[in-house]
Scaffold this motif. Structure first.
Motif, PDB file in Angstrom:
ATOM      1  N   ILE A   4      -1.013  -3.528  -4.513  1.00 34.27           N
ATOM      2  CA  ILE A   4      -0.462  -3.500  -3.159  1.00 34.27           C
ATOM      3  C   ILE A   4       1.055  -3.573  -3.266  1.00 34.27           C
ATOM      4  O   ILE A   4       1.600  -4.528  -3.823  1.00 34.27           O
ATOM      5  N   ILE A   5       1.724  -2.548  -2.772  1.00 37.77           N
ATOM      6  CA  ILE A   5       3.187  -2.489  -2.801  1.00 37.77           C
ATOM      7  C   ILE A   5       3.704  -3.040  -1.473  1.00 37.77           C
ATOM      8  O   ILE A   5       3.246  -2.638  -0.397  1.00 37.77           O
ATOM      9  N   TYR A   6       4.679  -3.928  -1.545  1.00 38.74           N
ATOM     10  CA  TYR A   6       5.178  -4.620  -0.353  1.00 38.74           C
ATOM     11  C   TYR A   6       6.631  -4.258  -0.043  1.00 38.74           C
ATOM     12  O   TYR A   6       7.401  -3.918  -0.945  1.00 38.74           O
ATOM     13  N   PHE A   7       6.959  -4.346   1.219  1.00 38.16           N
ATOM     14  CA  PHE A   7       8.293  -4.147   1.771  1.00 38.16           C
ATOM     15  C   PHE A   7       8.710  -2.674   1.723  1.00 38.16           C
ATOM     16  O   PHE A   7       8.210  -1.890   0.916  1.00 38.16           O
ATOM     17  N   ALA A  31       2.149   0.258   0.813  1.00 39.16           N
ATOM     18  CA  ALA A  31       1.158   1.212   0.322  1.00 39.16           C
ATOM     19  C   ALA A  31       0.227   0.509  -0.653  1.00 39.16           C
ATOM     20  O   ALA A  31       0.521  -0.584  -1.143  1.00 39.16           O
ATOM     21  N   VAL A  32      -0.895   1.177  -0.926  1.00 40.55           N
ATOM     22  CA  VAL A  32      -1.827   0.729  -1.951  1.00 40.55           C
ATOM     23  C   VAL A  32      -1.936   1.855  -2.979  1.00 40.55           C
ATOM     24  O   VAL A  32      -2.107   3.023  -2.597  1.00 40.55           O
ATOM     25  N   VAL A  33      -1.826   1.527  -4.261  1.00 37.78           N
ATOM     26  CA  VAL A  33      -1.900   2.533  -5.323  1.00 37.78           C
ATOM     27  C   VAL A  33      -2.982   2.141  -6.313  1.00 37.78           C
ATOM     28  O   VAL A  33      -3.322   0.963  -6.447  1.00 37.78           O
ATOM     29  N   ARG A  34      -3.498   3.145  -7.001  1.00 31.99           N
ATOM     30  CA  ARG A  34      -4.659   2.937  -7.893  1.00 31.99           C
ATOM     31  C   ARG A  34      -4.326   3.355  -9.328  1.00 31.99           C
ATOM     32  O   ARG A  34      -4.178   4.543  -9.627  1.00 31.99           O
ATOM     33  N   PRO A  35      -4.258   2.386 -10.246  1.00 33.55           N
ATOM     34  CA  PRO A  35      -3.977   2.742 -11.653  1.00 33.55           C
ATOM     35  C   PRO A  35      -5.103   3.517 -12.328  1.00 33.55           C
ATOM     36  O   PRO A  35      -4.832   4.299 -13.253  1.00 33.55           O
ATOM     37  N   ASP A  36      -6.351   3.320 -11.914  1.00 29.56           N
ATOM     38  CA  ASP A  36      -7.469   4.003 -12.596  1.00 29.56           C
ATOM     39  C   ASP A  36      -8.152   4.981 -11.665  1.00 29.56           C
ATOM     40  O   ASP A  36      -9.366   5.050 -11.598  1.00 29.56           O
ATOM     41  N   ALA A  37      -7.355   5.782 -10.972  1.00 27.42           N
ATOM     42  CA  ALA A  37      -7.911   6.767 -10.063  1.00 27.42           C
ATOM     43  C   ALA A  37      -8.727   7.781 -10.845  1.00 27.42           C
ATOM     44  O   ALA A  37      -8.324   8.184 -11.938  1.00 27.42           O
TER      45      ALA A  37
END
Length: 369
Positions: free
Chosen positions: A323-326, A363-369
């Protein structure tokens, strides 16, 4: 790094909200559950706290000081991301310079070999006397031997032409390597300047925040921690009230479980800017090392994690996602399930679990997409 040493010696206290989140998450099968209870309010002190003294006219309220301290640490976090990016780029450039150096050595060896071959060809031509073909035919005792020799001579001329072409290409490659190395050295110097500027800003912001805290009395410091907890509780409550977690039912992959297990196992270790473990971490140091432990290398900084990793919708979030903040993407935590995340908050705090919505989500990002 005096700040880092001070940070590592701080008491590793865990807020009540952290403990409740930790219990809910760590007792769930596979660290995953689709239930998410509303966050617990910060625990009341065991004995009535003495009321904070009224601020003198013209002085800042404790709430204002809290906001100022949080702002300073946010700015330090942004500078930390800039420092970490410059550091990772410098490492990549250093590795590339080593590769170029190896290519240069190989190219120089190749040129030496080609020059020896060219010298052999020149000596062979010298031994033939350098006579024109017509003269050699007239002097030859056997026309057929001459014709055979002429064929071999033509083959030799082609080989010599190819050799000279290869020599020219190798020399061109060496010139290009030199230019590339020069450009990399220039970038490394620019990154060194960036790192030094970021380091100074980080240390200045942390020093200013600590100076504000150190001027407070013990009861005011306790109230400051309470204000911090109350702000997190309020933000998490508001986030949950929007129904943000209503459709979040994703299950962790095997790699995601390993990343979560690594990150949660670091709970209690101090935040130190620029640190990637094993004794301390900054926010992106924790997430990048957790996924490295899970078998996947990801970008070092929160901003690069946002830029380079695939984004997923909040409703599709699963444990292990970041979870990326700000707005400036200066902070990152790892979602662990049950509406909570684990993160390294800031200087003076330890790795802990908190509500996933306790800060503004970018945003939300996925390392193991």
């Amino acid at each position: 790094m005096g700040t880092a040493k001070r940070a590592s010696s701080r008491v590793r206290g865990v807020p009540a909200l952290t403990l409740l989140c930790a219990m809910a998450i760590l007792t769930a099968p596979g660290l995953v559950t689709t239930a998410h209870a509303a966050p617990a309010a910060p625990a009341a002190p065991s004995a009535p706290a003495a009321p904070a003294p009224e601020p003198e006219p013209g002085t800042k309220s404790l709430e204002d000081i809290h906001q100022e301290i949080e702002g300073l640490y946010r700015q330090a976090g942004t500078a930390t991301d800039a420092y970490n990016l410059a550091e990772s780029e410098t490492k990549a450039q250093s590795a590339r310079i080593v590769e170029i150096a190896n290519l240069v050595v190989a190219g120089q060896d190749r040129i030496s070999t080609l020059k020896q071959r060219a010298g052999s060809a020149a000596r062979a031509q010298y031994r033939s006397g350098g006579l024109p073909p017509g003269a050699q035919l007239a002097l030859s005792d056997s026309p057929s031997d001459f014709l055979d020799g002429t064929g071999r001579l033509r083959q030799g001329e082609k080989a010599t032409t190819d050799l000279l072409s290869e020599l020219s290409r190798t020399q061109f490659d060496l010139e290009r390597y030199a230019k590339d190395a020069g450009a990399l050295w220039q970038k490394m110097e620019e990154n060194r300047v960036k790192k030094e500027a970021a380091k100074k800003e980080i240390e200045d912001k942390i020093k200013a925040a600590e100076a504000l805290e150190n001027r407070l009395r013990a009861e005011e410091k306790a109230r400051l921690i309470q204000l911090e907890q109350e702000a997190q509780y309020k933000a998490q409550t508001q986030w949950l009230s929007t129904g943000a977690m209503k459709d979040v039912k994703g299950s962790a992959t095997d790699a995601g479980k390993r990343a979560v297990q690594f990150a949660t196992a670091q709970t209690g270790k101090p935040y130190v800017w620029g640190a990637v473990g094993p004794d301390s971490y900054d926010c992106s140091g924790l997430t990048s090392q957790a996924w490295l432990a899970a078998g996947r290398a990801i970008p070092r900084t929160s901003q690069e994690q946002l830029r380079l990793l695939p984004k997923v919708a909040l409703k599709d979030m699963r444990p292990g996602d970041l979870i990326i903040y700000f707005d400036d993407a200066s902070h990152v935590g790892m979602y662990v399930g049950d509406g909570a995340m684990v993160h390294a908050p800031r200087p003076g705090r330890n790795v802990t679990m908190a509500g996933a919505g306790s800060m503004p989500i970018k945003a939300v990002v996925r390392p193991d997409a």
